[in-house]
Design an enzyme around this catalytic site. Structure first.
Site, PDB file in Angstrom:
ATOM      1  N   SER A  16       0.779  -1.246  -0.026  1.00 27.02           N
ATOM      2  CA  SER A  16       0.126  -0.005  -0.009  1.00 27.02           C
ATOM      3  C   SER A  16       0.780   1.275   0.062  1.00 27.02           C
ATOM      4  O   SER A  16       0.684   2.296   0.583  1.00 27.02           O
ATOM      5  CB  SER A  16      -0.911   0.049   1.292  1.00 27.02           C
ATOM      6  OG  SER A  16       0.109  -0.139   2.477  1.00 27.02           O
ATOM      7  N   GLY A  17       2.039   1.208  -0.713  1.00 27.83           N
ATOM      8  CA  GLY A  17       2.820   2.430  -0.824  1.00 27.83           C
ATOM      9  C   GLY A  17       2.311   3.309  -1.911  1.00 27.83           C
ATOM     10  O   GLY A  17       1.190   3.201  -2.346  1.00 27.83           O
ATOM     11  N   GLY A  20       1.540   0.978  -5.020  1.00 29.68           N
ATOM     12  CA  GLY A  20       0.198   0.347  -4.475  1.00 29.68           C
ATOM     13  C   GLY A  20      -1.086   0.939  -4.450  1.00 29.68           C
ATOM     14  O   GLY A  20      -2.084   0.428  -4.819  1.00 29.68           O
ATOM     15  N   PHE A 103      11.017  -6.406   1.447  1.00 33.46           N
ATOM     16  CA  PHE A 103      10.110  -7.178   2.012  1.00 33.46           C
ATOM     17  C   PHE A 103       9.509  -8.229   1.456  1.00 33.46           C
ATOM     18  O   PHE A 103       8.538  -8.964   2.296  1.00 33.46           O
ATOM     19  CB  PHE A 103       8.973  -6.031   2.693  1.00 33.46           C
ATOM     20  CG  PHE A 103       9.727  -4.764   3.141  1.00 33.46           C
ATOM     21  CD1 PHE A 103      10.393  -4.792   3.958  1.00 33.46           C
ATOM     22  CD2 PHE A 103       9.270  -3.580   2.668  1.00 33.46           C
ATOM     23  CE1 PHE A 103      11.237  -3.613   4.438  1.00 33.46           C
ATOM     24  CE2 PHE A 103       9.903  -2.400   3.186  1.00 33.46           C
ATOM     25  CZ  PHE A 103      10.700  -2.538   4.166  1.00 33.46           C
ATOM     26  N   ALA A 159       3.841   6.404 -10.423  1.00 42.95           N
ATOM     27  CA  ALA A 159       2.810   6.324  -9.522  1.00 42.95           C
ATOM     28  C   ALA A 159       2.082   7.646  -9.300  1.00 42.95           C
ATOM     29  O   ALA A 159       0.671   7.446  -9.917  1.00 42.95           O
ATOM     30  CB  ALA A 159       2.947   5.904  -8.351  1.00 42.95           C
ATOM     31  N   LYS A 210      16.075  -1.056 -14.811  1.00 45.82           N
ATOM     32  CA  LYS A 210      16.196   0.295 -15.152  1.00 45.82           C
ATOM     33  C   LYS A 210      16.414   1.300 -14.058  1.00 45.82           C
ATOM     34  O   LYS A 210      16.635   2.505 -14.226  1.00 45.82           O
ATOM     35  CB  LYS A 210      14.778   0.478 -15.913  1.00 45.82           C
ATOM     36  CG  LYS A 210      13.396   0.317 -14.858  1.00 45.82           C
ATOM     37  CD  LYS A 210      12.874   1.475 -14.421  1.00 45.82           C
ATOM     38  CE  LYS A 210      11.825   1.178 -13.193  1.00 45.82           C
ATOM     39  NZ  LYS A 210      11.123   2.093 -12.859  1.00 45.82           N
ATOM     40  N   ARG A 275      12.216   8.566  -8.850  1.00 42.37           N
ATOM     41  CA  ARG A 275      12.863   9.007  -7.784  1.00 42.37           C
ATOM     42  C   ARG A 275      14.295   8.670  -7.742  1.00 42.37           C
ATOM     43  O   ARG A 275      15.006   9.193  -6.916  1.00 42.37           O
ATOM     44  CB  ARG A 275      12.089   8.433  -6.395  1.00 42.37           C
ATOM     45  CG  ARG A 275      12.203   6.889  -6.468  1.00 42.37           C
ATOM     46  CD  ARG A 275      11.007   6.630  -5.279  1.00 42.37           C
ATOM     47  NE  ARG A 275      11.034   5.316  -5.011  1.00 42.37           N
ATOM     48  CZ  ARG A 275       9.817   4.617  -5.111  1.00 42.37           C
ATOM     49  NH1 ARG A 275       8.873   4.907  -5.684  1.00 42.37           N
ATOM     50  NH2 ARG A 275       9.757   3.156  -4.572  1.00 42.37           N
ATOM     51  N   ASN A 276      14.770   7.655  -8.351  1.00 41.37           N
ATOM     52  CA  ASN A 276      16.154   7.033  -8.428  1.00 41.37           C
ATOM     53  C   ASN A 276      16.809   8.118  -8.986  1.00 41.37           C
ATOM     54  O   ASN A 276      17.916   8.504  -8.557  1.00 41.37           O
ATOM     55  CB  ASN A 276      16.341   5.641  -9.274  1.00 41.37           C
ATOM     56  CG  ASN A 276      15.878   4.652  -8.430  1.00 41.37           C
ATOM     57  OD1 ASN A 276      16.437   3.939  -7.442  1.00 41.37           O
ATOM     58  ND2 ASN A 276      14.796   4.261  -8.818  1.00 41.37           N
TER      59      ASN A 276
END
Lengths: 348, 348
Positions: A16-17, A20, A103, A159, A210, A275-276
């Protein structure tokens, strides 16, 4: 046992990030509109944490919004956040795995022996699992633990943009075409276009590898070397991705990398908007480690590129192949060995 | 007649715009350092125009700088700007064509019958030539007119970045490997990395067709649809480029589009940093035509993407293939037929 595609699917999200939650929103909308195929309740396993003195799941279920990881976006009132993993998946026959790859092992161990036969799973997890000389995609890891078939979904899918219904494409890799179509029906909207492929390996590896290239692209941004240099690094990175997949994952289709959203398009969006990239840009001249920057910049999200670079490096070292992958190796060396980013052209 | 690779090459540039001047600078540096292979004077044909009341060629030769098209960059004192085309190429046995494609026919006609046998040529011209049902790359057009072999150079090469020695890669397409190596020796520097390929067609077509995709990418920027949408458009565009090349130019290598700087990397840099992208972004909501924007924004440079889209459209129409290339067709329709940019997802 034949794939369960005729009956209704009851869907649960494991995770649920940011991604997610964006996916939960699409799924929640579709199961309502396509209730002939899907149960209309979507449970979402949520690792419990504090949010301004309350439990995050409580806030999500009250506001129908993931206030921590996808603020400002309504998930739909048929999404139910659930802090207990086993309760979240109870009764579900379609599981969407969308957790940081760190995780996956502990989560799968909790689910072992508890998932009914015939359940379908799909992995949205980015990364690869390395143990000594072995490397696996997470669809395989999930299948191994739970004894169920596991497809993969990956694509040019930042996202926050998907959450705002900006036009996006994605790729589902699934060996069974009927199951693939049902997954597509679960995810596809007018603005989220799904293509289907049999290449589970290629789809998964595109999404994993990637992130390493996006770190390199972000370094170029930080160095302010311009678009030509960045395009060169991305081109070299794309070739390394494809080479790696074909060398260590026999059966991968080269086309996936150069034709599908999960390949070249995901690379492009990650190297410009992800974000990377952002953290790697900030790394230049900061005097900070990637760990520090992750904590400062990502609000609890994980930086997957440097972690994946480390896993790839361990694997390549064990296989004696470090020199065959100069860009992957360079990213590892910058992140963990103090090599200077502006030496990149001497290495790639 | 064997290729002239053992003797010294005397180099002339046919063209002196933004890209031509950036290339002149690299060549001028290399011919000095590699004077065993090259005559150290580089003549550069320059279409004469007024610059602040003086002749542009005079100013270039006095300042060793193309003050109009590449201001602030020293070309080297061995570059000689020459307004007379025939004088510029006199005595040269290696010709670099680097002019906007609108001018290639008239320029070649002036040179017809005046170029000695054994002369080598290379085309840096972006675009394709369409006549009724026929389509040609400019290497072929030059060869046809002048009766000399003509290679191609193209890659992720935004001119201003190359001019500042930012790291870049490029691709030379040349059927004769010895000639290719000599061209590479003429162009390559530490910061401008040259790869060699036999695929003259693919190298040329990459440089021509990507400008059309860059228009589409710029429209997405103008619409502010985000990175996912832009990556999707670029992916679809890359596939159309490859399909077009393979369908209408038999012998083209598909790999060039997905592996070489002249393919995917040039597409990337053009869709993020090029002038086609910039003008297309400005087109959104401006109420102006591309012609107007070209005049206002490009300081005399040409906008090649919409011109190429028009030529592709004429060709595809003549062949009855318009519907097979929805992205190319969409760009044409936006530029010339008043179709609204935000309808793109209904077309591609």
């Amino acid at each position: 046992m034949p794939a369960n595609t005729s009956g209704k699917w009851k869907v649960a999200l494991v995770g649920s990030g940011n991604w997610g939650s964006a996916i939960a929103r699409l799924v929640a909308k579709n199961v309502k509109e396509r209730s002939d195929d899907f149960d209309t309740e979507v449970r979402m396993w949520c690792y419990e944490e504090d949010y301004e003195g309350r439990k995050l799941t409580e806030v999500i279920n009250e506001k129908h919004e993931n206030v921590k990881y996808l603020p400002g976006i309504s998930l739909g009132d048929n999404v139910v956040a659930e802090p207990d993993l086993l309760k979240a998946v109870e009764g579900a026959n379609a599981l969407i795995f969308v957790i940081p790859h760190q995780f996956i092992q502990q989560t799968c161990r909790q689910l072992e022996g508890k998932i009914p036969e015939g359940t379908q799973a799909i992995s949205l997890v980015k990364g690869v699992e390395v143990k000594d000389k072995e490397i696996h995609i997470f669809s395989e890891v999930i299948k191994e633990h739970l004894g169920v078939e596991c497809a993969a979904l990956s694509g040019a899918n930042i996202a926050n943009e998907v959450a705002k219904d900006s036009f996006s494409e994605t790729t589902i890799g699934c060996r069974d075409i009927e199951v693939a179509k049902k997954w597509a029906r679960l995810f596809e909207t007018e603005k989220f276009r799904v293509a289907v492929s049999k290449d589970v390996l290629g789809v998964s590896l595109g999404g994993a590898l990637k992130n390493v290239v996006a770190i390199a692209a972000g370094l170029i941004d930080g160095l302010q070397w311009g678009n030509n240099a960045k395009a060169a690094v991305m081109r070299i990175g794309l070739l390394e991705m494809k080479k790696f997949a074909l060398e260590f994952f026999p059966g991968t289709e080269a086309e996936t990398f150069v034709q599908e959203s999960a390949g070249v398009a995901d690379l492009i969006t990650s190297c410009f908007g992800g974000r990377n990239r952002k953290v790697a840009e900030a790394f230049i001249g900061s005097g900070k480690t990637f760990d520090q920057l992750e904590k400062e910049m990502l609000n609890g999200q994980k930086l997957q590129g440097v972690e994946t670079a480390k896993e790839l490096h361990e694997f390549l070292k064990a296989r004696g192949k470090v020199n065959d992958y100069p860009l992957f190796t360079f990213v590892y060396n910058v992140a963990y060995e103090g090599v200077k980013p502006d030496e990149i052209t001497a290495h790639i």
